[in-house]
Write a protein that holds these residues in place. Structure first.
Motif, PDB file in Angstrom:
ATOM      1  N   THR A 130      -5.631  -3.031   7.334  1.00 57.91           N
ATOM      2  CA  THR A 130      -4.323  -3.669   6.417  1.00 57.91           C
ATOM      3  C   THR A 130      -5.305  -5.181   6.858  1.00 57.91           C
ATOM      4  O   THR A 130      -5.985  -6.163   7.732  1.00 57.91           O
ATOM      5  N   GLU A 150      -2.820  -1.198  -1.640  1.00 60.84           N
ATOM      6  CA  GLU A 150      -2.821   0.283  -1.730  1.00 60.84           C
ATOM      7  C   GLU A 150      -1.390   0.454  -1.479  1.00 60.84           C
ATOM      8  O   GLU A 150      -0.590   1.973  -2.369  1.00 60.84           O
ATOM      9  N   GLY A 151      -0.969  -0.701  -0.714  1.00 67.42           N
ATOM     10  CA  GLY A 151       0.222  -0.379  -0.800  1.00 67.42           C
ATOM     11  C   GLY A 151       1.190  -1.607   0.460  1.00 67.42           C
ATOM     12  O   GLY A 151       0.060  -2.886   0.432  1.00 67.42           O
ATOM     13  N   GLU A 152       2.547  -2.082   0.540  1.00 64.80           N
ATOM     14  CA  GLU A 152       2.598  -2.899   1.397  1.00 64.80           C
ATOM     15  C   GLU A 152       3.194  -2.720   2.683  1.00 64.80           C
ATOM     16  O   GLU A 152       4.302  -2.106   2.774  1.00 64.80           O
ATOM     17  N   LYS A 153       3.052  -3.002   3.518  1.00 63.21           N
ATOM     18  CA  LYS A 153       3.438  -2.387   5.462  1.00 63.21           C
ATOM     19  C   LYS A 153       5.062  -3.898   5.156  1.00 63.21           C
ATOM     20  O   LYS A 153       4.523  -5.308   5.674  1.00 63.21           O
ATOM     21  N   ASN A 165       4.373  -9.436   5.575  1.00 64.28           N
ATOM     22  CA  ASN A 165       4.258  -8.341   5.365  1.00 64.28           C
ATOM     23  C   ASN A 165       2.480  -8.139   5.604  1.00 64.28           C
ATOM     24  O   ASN A 165       2.092  -9.556   6.168  1.00 64.28           O
ATOM     25  N   TYR A 167      -0.382  -6.228   3.425  1.00 62.84           N
ATOM     26  CA  TYR A 167      -1.124  -4.739   2.536  1.00 62.84           C
ATOM     27  C   TYR A 167      -2.115  -4.247   3.635  1.00 62.84           C
ATOM     28  O   TYR A 167      -3.062  -4.225   4.130  1.00 62.84           O
ATOM     29  N   TYR A 168      -2.079  -2.458   2.454  1.00 63.00           N
ATOM     30  CA  TYR A 168      -2.938  -1.532   3.435  1.00 63.00           C
ATOM     31  C   TYR A 168      -3.526  -2.127   1.998  1.00 63.00           C
ATOM     32  O   TYR A 168      -3.392  -1.846   0.593  1.00 63.00           O
TER      33      TYR A 168
END
Length: 173
Positions: A130, A150-153, A165, A167-168
């Motif tokens: 992350t 891959e996605g966002e936390k 935030n 990022y994954y």
């Protein structure tokens, strides 16, 4: 930065328990960047606790911990924490940090490359991490090294009282 510093050899090697005190000081310095999980000054780990953590990490079959040494001092690290269950033992979560005085010298790239070699040798096929969304330098480095978002936390961290935030990111090896 002096020309002399550039000429000093950089060594990437496994961490050793004898590195505990220097590693702790390195982490405290890296925490000052504001881009790590610990707030600046928050880390309260003792040298003895750090030794135990190094021993634990070193004993994990599917984990690795490397340090970068330059000018005879620890200047960076990368840790890979491998999955412990059958369903995730093909993956490892990474944590990376480089002392600000050594930025721009290729140290992070060499540390990541070392983990790629390690992962291939023990059949780990997925690396993940992350990164704080605002950490543009790290994000660009990871993308250069083949990681993809891959996605966002969303609101995964609170920094200075504000939600931030992350990022994954992943890379298939």
């Amino acid at each position: 930065m002096t020309a002399e510093r550039k000429s000093m050899p950089m060594i990437i090697r496994p961490i050793d328990v004898s590195d505990a005190e220097a590693f702790l000081e390195l982490n405290k310095r890296i925490d000052e960047s504001g881009f790590m999980l610990h707030e600046p000054g928050e880390r309260k780990t003792t040298v003895e606790q750090q030794k135990q953590a190094i021993e634990r990490a070193s004993s994990e079959e599917r984990s690795a911990f490397f340090v970068a040494e330059s000018d005879y001092q620890l200047a960076g690290f990368i840790a890979a924490f491998g999955g412990k269950m059958k369903r995730n033992q093909h993956s490892a979560y990474l944590a990376l940090g480089v002392h600000d005085a050594f930025h721009g010298q290729g140290m992070a790239t060499k540390l990541i490359t070392k983990v790629y070699e390690w992962a291939e040798a023990i059949s780990i096929s997925r690396l993940e991490l992350t990164v704080i969304k605002d950490n543009v330098k790290a994000l660009k480095l990871y993308q250069k090294m083949g990681f993809q978002i891959e996605g966002e936390k969303v609101h995964s961290l609170m920094i200075d009282g504000k939600p931030v935030n992350e990022y994954y990111m992943y890379k298939l090896v």
